[in-house]
Design a protein around this motif. Structure first.
Motif, PDB file in Angstrom:
ATOM      1  N   ILE A 205       0.859  -1.175   0.000  1.00 47.02           N
ATOM      2  CA  ILE A 205       0.000   0.000   0.000  1.00 47.02           C
ATOM      3  C   ILE A 205       0.902   1.233   0.000  1.00 47.02           C
ATOM      4  CG2 ILE A 205      -1.723   1.304   1.298  1.00 47.02           C
ATOM      5  CD1 ILE A 205      -2.672  -1.395   2.450  1.00 47.02           C
ATOM      6  N   ARG A 206       0.786   2.059  -1.023  1.00 45.87           N
ATOM      7  CA  ARG A 206       1.673   3.216  -1.194  1.00 45.87           C
ATOM      8  C   ARG A 206       1.112   4.404  -0.404  1.00 45.87           C
ATOM      9  NH1 ARG A 206       1.490   5.157  -5.868  1.00 45.87           N
ATOM     10  NH2 ARG A 206       3.679   5.775  -6.200  1.00 45.87           N
ATOM     11  N   VAL A 207       1.950   4.950   0.483  1.00 44.58           N
ATOM     12  CA  VAL A 207       1.490   5.938   1.459  1.00 44.58           C
ATOM     13  C   VAL A 207       2.316   7.220   1.382  1.00 44.58           C
ATOM     14  CG1 VAL A 207       1.098   6.387   3.920  1.00 44.58           C
ATOM     15  CG2 VAL A 207       0.750   4.078   3.000  1.00 44.58           C
ATOM     16  N   VAL A 208       1.622   8.349   1.500  1.00 40.54           N
ATOM     17  CA  VAL A 208       2.254   9.659   1.679  1.00 40.54           C
ATOM     18  C   VAL A 208       1.999  10.114   3.115  1.00 40.54           C
ATOM     19  CG1 VAL A 208       2.071  12.121   1.114  1.00 40.54           C
ATOM     20  CG2 VAL A 208       2.197  10.415  -0.725  1.00 40.54           C
ATOM     21  N   GLU A 209       3.042  10.547   3.788  1.00 39.09           N
ATOM     22  CA  GLU A 209       2.906  11.154   5.124  1.00 39.09           C
ATOM     23  C   GLU A 209       2.816  12.669   4.972  1.00 39.09           C
ATOM     24  OE1 GLU A 209       2.769  12.647   8.806  1.00 39.09           O
ATOM     25  OE2 GLU A 209       2.293  10.595   8.195  1.00 39.09           O
ATOM     26  N   TRP A 210       1.775  13.265   5.591  1.00 34.07           N
ATOM     27  CA  TRP A 210       1.501  14.696   5.428  1.00 34.07           C
ATOM     28  C   TRP A 210       1.870  15.432   6.707  1.00 34.07           C
ATOM     29  CZ3 TRP A 210      -0.020  15.870   0.523  1.00 34.07           C
ATOM     30  CH2 TRP A 210      -0.326  17.205   0.240  1.00 34.07           C
ATOM     31  N   SER A 211       3.085  15.925   6.774  1.00 31.25           N
ATOM     32  CA  SER A 211       3.682  16.716   7.856  1.00 31.25           C
ATOM     33  C   SER A 211       4.751  15.906   8.573  1.00 31.25           C
ATOM     34  CB  SER A 211       2.666  17.235   8.887  1.00 31.25           C
ATOM     35  OG  SER A 211       2.514  16.318   9.959  1.00 31.25           O
TER      36      SER A 211
ATOM     37  N   VAL B 202       6.471  12.542   1.209  1.00 33.07           N
ATOM     38  CA  VAL B 202       6.338  13.255   2.481  1.00 33.07           C
ATOM     39  C   VAL B 202       6.106  14.731   2.187  1.00 33.07           C
ATOM     40  CG1 VAL B 202       7.498  13.984   4.591  1.00 33.07           C
ATOM     41  CG2 VAL B 202       7.774  11.638   3.783  1.00 33.07           C
ATOM     42  N   PHE B 203       5.055  15.300   2.782  1.00 33.58           N
ATOM     43  CA  PHE B 203       4.782  16.726   2.643  1.00 33.58           C
ATOM     44  C   PHE B 203       5.317  17.477   3.855  1.00 33.58           C
ATOM     45  CE2 PHE B 203       2.269  20.494   3.584  1.00 33.58           C
ATOM     46  CZ  PHE B 203       2.376  21.188   2.384  1.00 33.58           C
ATOM     47  N   VAL B 204       5.976  18.621   3.595  1.00 37.93           N
ATOM     48  CA  VAL B 204       6.439  19.506   4.656  1.00 37.93           C
ATOM     49  C   VAL B 204       6.010  20.929   4.335  1.00 37.93           C
ATOM     50  CG1 VAL B 204       8.401  18.093   5.400  1.00 37.93           C
ATOM     51  CG2 VAL B 204       8.706  19.727   3.528  1.00 37.93           C
TER      52      VAL B 204
ATOM     53  N   ALA C  76       0.740  19.262  -5.488  1.00 37.17           N
ATOM     54  CA  ALA C  76       0.371  18.639  -6.763  1.00 37.17           C
ATOM     55  C   ALA C  76       1.287  17.474  -7.093  1.00 37.17           C
ATOM     56  CB  ALA C  76       0.409  19.685  -7.882  1.00 37.17           C
ATOM     57  N   GLU C  77       2.561  17.616  -6.757  1.00 33.27           N
ATOM     58  CA  GLU C  77       3.521  16.545  -7.015  1.00 33.27           C
ATOM     59  C   GLU C  77       3.150  15.279  -6.240  1.00 33.27           C
ATOM     60  OE1 GLU C  77       8.092  15.607  -5.638  1.00 33.27           O
ATOM     61  OE2 GLU C  77       7.596  17.658  -6.235  1.00 33.27           O
ATOM     62  N   LEU C  78       2.721  15.441  -4.996  1.00 29.29           N
ATOM     63  CA  LEU C  78       2.371  14.282  -4.172  1.00 29.29           C
ATOM     64  C   LEU C  78       1.061  13.644  -4.635  1.00 29.29           C
ATOM     65  CD1 LEU C  78       3.414  15.680  -0.681  1.00 29.29           C
ATOM     66  CD2 LEU C  78       4.562  13.890  -2.008  1.00 29.29           C
ATOM     67  N   ILE C  79       0.091  14.470  -5.017  1.00 30.38           N
ATOM     68  CA  ILE C  79      -1.163  13.918  -5.527  1.00 30.38           C
ATOM     69  C   ILE C  79      -0.917  13.182  -6.835  1.00 30.38           C
ATOM     70  CG2 ILE C  79      -3.422  14.541  -6.483  1.00 30.38           C
ATOM     71  CD1 ILE C  79      -3.607  16.742  -4.363  1.00 30.38           C
ATOM     72  N   ALA C  80       0.010  13.699  -7.652  1.00 25.69           N
ATOM     73  CA  ALA C  80       0.328  13.058  -8.935  1.00 25.69           C
ATOM     74  C   ALA C  80       0.981  11.687  -8.750  1.00 25.69           C
ATOM     75  CB  ALA C  80       1.241  13.967  -9.757  1.00 25.69           C
ATOM     76  N   LEU C  81       1.513  11.425  -7.573  1.00 33.67           N
ATOM     77  CA  LEU C  81       2.072  10.096  -7.294  1.00 33.67           C
ATOM     78  C   LEU C  81       0.976   9.028  -7.230  1.00 33.67           C
ATOM     79  CD1 LEU C  81       4.662  10.887  -4.447  1.00 33.67           C
ATOM     80  CD2 LEU C  81       5.181  10.232  -6.811  1.00 33.67           C
ATOM     81  N   ALA C  82      -0.274   9.481  -7.119  1.00 40.05           N
ATOM     82  CA  ALA C  82      -1.420   8.571  -6.996  1.00 40.05           C
ATOM     83  C   ALA C  82      -1.199   7.533  -5.902  1.00 40.05           C
ATOM     84  CB  ALA C  82      -1.714   7.884  -8.331  1.00 40.05           C
TER      85      ALA C  82
ATOM     86  N   ASP D 219      -1.985   5.271  -2.544  1.00 40.84           N
ATOM     87  CA  ASP D 219      -3.211   4.629  -2.068  1.00 40.84           C
ATOM     88  C   ASP D 219      -3.789   5.377  -0.875  1.00 40.84           C
ATOM     89  OD1 ASP D 219      -3.158   2.226  -3.813  1.00 40.84           O
ATOM     90  OD2 ASP D 219      -1.278   1.844  -2.740  1.00 40.84           O
ATOM     91  N   ALA D 220      -2.925   5.997  -0.077  1.00 37.16           N
ATOM     92  CA  ALA D 220      -3.400   6.648   1.143  1.00 37.16           C
ATOM     93  C   ALA D 220      -2.480   7.782   1.553  1.00 37.16           C
ATOM     94  CB  ALA D 220      -3.500   5.633   2.281  1.00 37.16           C
ATOM     95  N   VAL D 221      -3.069   8.741   2.269  1.00 36.16           N
ATOM     96  CA  VAL D 221      -2.339   9.809   2.948  1.00 36.16           C
ATOM     97  C   VAL D 221      -2.557   9.634   4.441  1.00 36.16           C
ATOM     98  CG1 VAL D 221      -2.332  12.288   3.471  1.00 36.16           C
ATOM     99  CG2 VAL D 221      -2.366  11.522   1.101  1.00 36.16           C
ATOM    100  N   VAL D 222      -1.476   9.631   5.217  1.00 31.00           N
ATOM    101  CA  VAL D 222      -1.570   9.717   6.675  1.00 31.00           C
ATOM    102  C   VAL D 222      -1.371  11.191   7.019  1.00 31.00           C
ATOM    103  CG1 VAL D 222      -0.552   9.052   8.878  1.00 31.00           C
ATOM    104  CG2 VAL D 222      -0.762   7.360   7.041  1.00 31.00           C
ATOM    105  N   TYR D 223      -2.439  11.824   7.470  1.00 25.89           N
ATOM    106  CA  TYR D 223      -2.481  13.276   7.632  1.00 25.89           C
ATOM    107  C   TYR D 223      -2.353  13.632   9.106  1.00 25.89           C
ATOM    108  CZ  TYR D 223      -4.141  18.021   6.369  1.00 25.89           C
ATOM    109  OH  TYR D 223      -4.261  19.375   6.124  1.00 25.89           O
ATOM    110  N   THR D 224      -1.161  14.124   9.489  1.00 24.14           N
ATOM    111  CA  THR D 224      -0.919  14.485  10.886  1.00 24.14           C
ATOM    112  C   THR D 224      -0.631  15.969  11.050  1.00 24.14           C
ATOM    113  OG1 THR D 224       1.413  13.869  10.625  1.00 24.14           O
ATOM    114  CG2 THR D 224      -0.076  12.180  11.477  1.00 24.14           C
ATOM    115  N   ALA D 225      -0.938  16.759  10.044  1.00 23.56           N
ATOM    116  CA  ALA D 225      -0.752  18.206  10.142  1.00 23.56           C
ATOM    117  C   ALA D 225      -1.714  18.791  11.178  1.00 23.56           C
ATOM    118  CB  ALA D 225      -0.996  18.861   8.785  1.00 23.56           C
TER     119      ALA D 225
END
Length: 358
Positions: free
Chosen positions: A3-9, A32-34, A63-69, A71-77
């Motif tokens: 499962i491909r994940v982006v961490e937000w913050s 990873v978003f900062v 936009a770059e992170l959304i373009a990665l498509a 599966d999930a974002v873990v949003y801790t901002a």
């Protein structure tokens, strides 16, 4: 396939989430978003305080992170001071088909009766349109007062009252803004902190009461009942987050109660001290300096105290850790859930599968 994940913050909670995502065998950190420009381009492993690179560079390009498509974002901002911005973020993710597991805004834990119905519907429709799911949880509001008491009710034959609460010493709590401005610690007893203005307690913790009511099939009286008590400091106190001069607010106890025909049936309680000797007649933990307590009165009557402690820190650190782990460990279940908003009462059992090490 992982499962491909982006961490937000990558704040205090976000750093823990990065390490947690890396620890789960079925998850793969892909972005990873900062928000801090100084962190852009740094490896996620270094930002998380690990002694190794993870091969993922942080970016502030949404936009770059959304373009990665992923599966999930873990949003801790942080969300409590930027509620609408968080809603906009969630809507964009859901429409793009990206599932979201978030630590806030906490009222989204179960927003019915708190947020306008059209706002809830808009989020739900964004998820259904994109085929993605949003789940907000943590420890409180979260596991300690939704999942744990709901599991306990499975042992009941009759339920007369559900009482869930936190009993805590906040003297080492890190959040100065929350302690002083929101809770009112160190402020005069004549000034009413924002948390205690009419409707605020129900907005913050009413989601707990309403979700438990939905889980056991109870229709509550409206509105929810708010109660509170405050006590002044008997001496000057120097806390980690702020100073509390003698005579200013030092202890707080509040309740949010869901009633049926005028009788308490589901109660959320917080007992907050800033020194161990304060308010001796208020509830205290059976052991240690703090706990989450769940009481179910009925047949049978049951009581559980839940505590946590970090391996190399205090209960504040472990409180952040259990929040991060509740989110990350739920990713797989949320990805597999039906699109739209999903709540703790709707998810299957979530475990630490794959986390036991030799």
């Amino acid at each position: 396939m992982p499962i491909r994940v982006v961490e937000w913050s990558t704040g205090y909670l976000g750093r823990m989430a990065v390490e947690a995502i890396d620890a789960r065998p079925e998850l793969e950190l892909v972005g990873v978003f900062v928000s801090d420009p100084a962190k852009v381009g740094l490896d996620a492993g270094r930002l998380a305080g690990l002694d190794r690179d993870l091969g993922v560079d942080a970016t502030d390009d949404r936009a770059e992170l959304i373009a990665l498509a992923p599966d999930a974002v873990v949003y801790t901002a942080e969300t409590e001071s930027r509620f609408m911005e968080a809603i906009e973020d969630f809507t964009a993710f859901l429409r793009a088909g990206i599932n979201v597991v978030a630590s806030g805004p906490v009222l989204l834990q179960y927003p019915h009766g708190i947020l306008p119905a059209e706002m809830i519907s808009a989020l739900d429709e964004a998820g259904r349109g994109g085929g993605a799911t949003l789940h907000v949880n943590g420890i409180d509001p979260g596991f300690a007062n939704d999942v744990l008491p709901m599991v306990m009710t499975s042992l009941s034959r009759r339920i007369d009252l559900i009482r869930v609460g936190e009993i805590a010493d906040y003297s080492v709590y890190h959040q100065g803004e929350t302690m002083r401005r929101l809770f009112g610690f160190g402020q005069t007893m004549e000034s009413l902190p924002p948390l205690l203005r009419p409707g605020m307690l129900a907005a913050g913790w009413g989601s707990v009461v309403r979700q438990l009511a939905a889980a056991v099939g109870v229709a509550l009286d409206e509105p929810l009942v708010e109660r509170h008590e405050r006590l002044p400091a008997e001496r000057d106190l120097s806390l980690l987050a702020c100073e509390v001069p003698a005579g200013t607010q030092a202890a707080l106890r509040f309740e949010v109660a869901g009633q049926v025909d005028g009788e308490d049936r589901i109660v959320l309680e917080h007992v907050t001290r800033t020194a161990a000797d304060q308010a001796p007649d208020w509830p205290r933990p059976d052991h240690g300096d703090g706990c989450y307590r769940i009481e179910i009165h009925g047949q049978p009557s049951m009581r559980v105290e839940f505590t946590h402690h970090a391996e190399h820190g205090d209960h504040n650190e472990s409180g952040m850790l259990v929040t991060a782990m509740r989110l990350v460990n739920a990713v797989e279940a949320v990805v597999e859930a039906e699109p739209g908003l999903v709540y703790a009462k709707d998810l299957p059992m979530i475990t630490g599968r794959g986390l036991m090490r030799r």
